[in-house]
Structures are given as structure tokens and as C-alpha cells.
Enzyme design. Sequence first.
Site, PDB file in Angstrom:
ATOM      1  N   LYS A   1       0.841  -1.211   0.000  1.00 22.19           N
ATOM      2  CA  LYS A   1       0.000   0.000   0.000  1.00 22.19           C
ATOM      3  C   LYS A   1       0.871   1.254   0.000  1.00 22.19           C
ATOM      4  O   LYS A   1       0.592   2.222  -0.711  1.00 22.19           O
ATOM      5  CB  LYS A   1      -0.927  -0.016   1.225  1.00 22.19           C
ATOM      6  CG  LYS A   1      -1.999  -1.101   1.120  1.00 22.19           C
ATOM      7  CD  LYS A   1      -2.732  -1.337   2.435  1.00 22.19           C
ATOM      8  CE  LYS A   1      -3.655  -2.552   2.298  1.00 22.19           C
ATOM      9  NZ  LYS A   1      -4.328  -2.923   3.550  1.00 22.19           N
TER      10      LYS A   1
ATOM     11  N   GLN B   1      -4.295  -1.359   9.747  1.00 25.40           N
ATOM     12  CA  GLN B   1      -4.160  -2.704   9.178  1.00 25.40           C
ATOM     13  C   GLN B   1      -4.721  -3.747  10.156  1.00 25.40           C
ATOM     14  O   GLN B   1      -4.296  -3.821  11.305  1.00 25.40           O
ATOM     15  CB  GLN B   1      -2.679  -2.995   8.869  1.00 25.40           C
ATOM     16  CG  GLN B   1      -2.441  -4.314   8.175  1.00 25.40           C
ATOM     17  CD  GLN B   1      -3.025  -4.375   6.758  1.00 25.40           C
ATOM     18  OE1 GLN B   1      -2.982  -3.407   6.009  1.00 25.40           O
ATOM     19  NE2 GLN B   1      -3.594  -5.515   6.405  1.00 25.40           N
TER      20      GLN B   1
ATOM     21  N   ASP C   1     -10.700   2.874   4.079  1.00 21.22           N
ATOM     22  CA  ASP C   1     -11.139   1.478   3.965  1.00 21.22           C
ATOM     23  C   ASP C   1     -12.671   1.390   3.984  1.00 21.22           C
ATOM     24  O   ASP C   1     -13.230   0.322   3.751  1.00 21.22           O
ATOM     25  CB  ASP C   1     -10.590   0.648   5.140  1.00 21.22           C
ATOM     26  CG  ASP C   1      -9.318  -0.105   4.771  1.00 21.22           C
ATOM     27  OD1 ASP C   1      -9.053  -0.268   3.563  1.00 21.22           O
ATOM     28  OD2 ASP C   1      -8.606  -0.528   5.698  1.00 21.22           O
TER      29      ASP C   1
END
Length: 292
Positions: free
Chosen positions: A54, A98, A121
Site C-alpha cells: 500500500k 491494518q 477502507d
Amino acid sequence: MSATIIDGKAIAARVRGEVASAVQTFAARTGRAPGLATVLVGEDPASAVYVGGKQRACAEVGMVPFDRRLPADASFEEVADELRSLNGDAAVSGVLLQLPLPGDLDGAALTAMIDPGKDVDGLTPVNAGLLALGLPGLRPCTPSGVMELLASVDTKLEGAEAVVIGRSNLFGKPMAQLLLAENATVTTCHSRTRELGEVCARADVLIAAVGRARLVTREFVKPGAVVIDVGMNRLTPEEAGNKSGLVGDVDFDAVSEIAAAITPVPGGVGPMTIAYLLVNTLQAARALAGIQ
Ligand code: NAP
């Protein structure tokens, strides 16, 4: 019939190219490139690989990566402090925690602390609620990527029977909402669904996100259906034989003989997830800067 293979790698590369040029326009207008912060707690090797990917993707499109790492024994308050600091940092447009988190840290509670405007997200309760209400917001990356893959083969969603196997907050639920918003008739299956194969065999669009290698056999698939395989399963060397050890939830060889279109694993859905993380970061940066 032999299915069209949906090339997620190529489609993701196109999306990333579009983001890169939009980032230049954004930076010229605001004097600053969008920033994406990743927060990694602990040293789980798979999570470290995902975060590294990422960070690299972010830099490649001209965004500014912020790589925040905390030790595996970090307390809830320490992670929360990091998130609060990133929420308040004007250089940071998107914040990603994460998952999964190590130990007994509550990932859902910590995710909910991310500023919904920076929740790239799309997993905070605010963004999940906006999606459910059909209001604008940041959408989860993988289901958004799947919508782009469906569009790439001109899938007709209006009135279509769409079946999603899996009901996670990360994928299955938002996927069903996105399909519903396009006027598909949506069925969500899970581990308690009876006659799974029969339910799936009704689908014009079948999306599998389970995490069970080759659960979806040819018998599950209506001839001419569009099949999207989200699953990522690592086989043992004995199971894999001389093939790649990464397989999806769909028996690709058998199903590609009868489907109209199908995504491979790897190279299907996976690349779209990072591409849409970049799309979301740009969207968040624009909204924070008051640009449409
Ligand atoms: P998850 O949270 O473990 O959810 C799995 C879902 O599958 C659950 O809803 C579960 O039902 C259902 N399920 C389990 N066994 C089943 C069975 N035998 N029949 C029918 N349904 C069954 O997983 P996830 O996070 O959604 O991820 C699913 C898969 O997609 C994984 O392989 C993951 O690695 C992959 N994935 C890939 C990407 C990507 O970028 N490529 C992104 C996200 C996920 P219950 O709810 O009843 O337990």
C-alpha cells in the site's frame, strides 16, 4: 463456452494511472499531494507485506505515504492516540488501520475512531451507515473494485439475480449493498445457508468471498453467469502440485468452461483492492479540500 477472463491487473493499472494524473491536478491546485497513513501494530509478516504494498502504490501515484508502526504490545490507548494524531494532521487525507490487530486489541473499536472523512477502507460505522442509506461516503475498497470489474464486461445488474457468498463487514455486506444500489436482486449466503449450490445456480452474477479453496464447483454456476472470485487460499505444496499455491474459492478450470466471464486468482480482484484504496484517498483529499 469459454469464459472471458477478466484481467484485474490491467484494469487496476488503468485505474492507478487515472489516479496518478488526478493527483497531479490536485497538487497543482492545492499545493499539496494527498497523504495516506497506514498504521501497523505488531510484526505479522503478511500484514507487513500488505502495508508495504500500500505504501509503494501510494508513492507510485504521487501521494505522500505515512508509515506508522507500533509494537505488538501497544495498548489500546497508544493505538487510539496514533489514530487521533493522524485524524488531526492536515497533511493526512486517508488513515488505514491494518487488520487483524495482535493480542486482544479491539480492531472494530479502534477502526471506529478513524475520522469518517479519512476512513479510506470505508469500514467505520458512519461510512457503513451511509452506504446502507444510499448516501455518498467512502466505500470499502474490494467491493468497489468488484463493481469496476463487473462494469468492464458490461454486466447488466438491473433486475439480475446476484448471489454473494460471504457476509463479512469487510466484503460481503458492502458488496450486497453496492449490487442492490444498482437494482440487482441480491441474495447473501453464509455458512448456515441451506442448499448453497442450488441458491448459487440461480445467479446471473456470482461472487464468492469465503476463504475455502474451490468451494464453488461447476454445479454451482448457471451457464453464462459472470463469476467473481474474491477468495485467496494458500495450498500446501502437496495440494498445489506443479501449479501456483494461491487459489480462489472457485474451481477456475471447470467453471471457466461454462461462465460468460470470470476473474482469475491471482490477477483478478486482488489488484483492484489497492487501486481503490488510492481512489478513496483521492476522494477523501478532495472532500477535505472542498473540491468536488
Ligand atoms: P470472513 O470474514 O472469514 O468471511 C467469510 C464468510 O464466508 C463468512 O460470512 C462465512 O459465513 C462464509 N462461509 C464460511 N464457510 C462457508 C461455507 N462452507 N459456505 C458458505 N459460506 C461460508 O472473510 P472475508 O474477510 O470476507 O474474506 C473472504 C475471502 O476473501 C478470504 O479468502 C480473503 O482472503 C479474501 N479477500 C480477498 C481480498 C482481496 O483483496 N483479494 C479482500 C478481502 C477478502 P459465517 O458468516 O456464517 O461465518
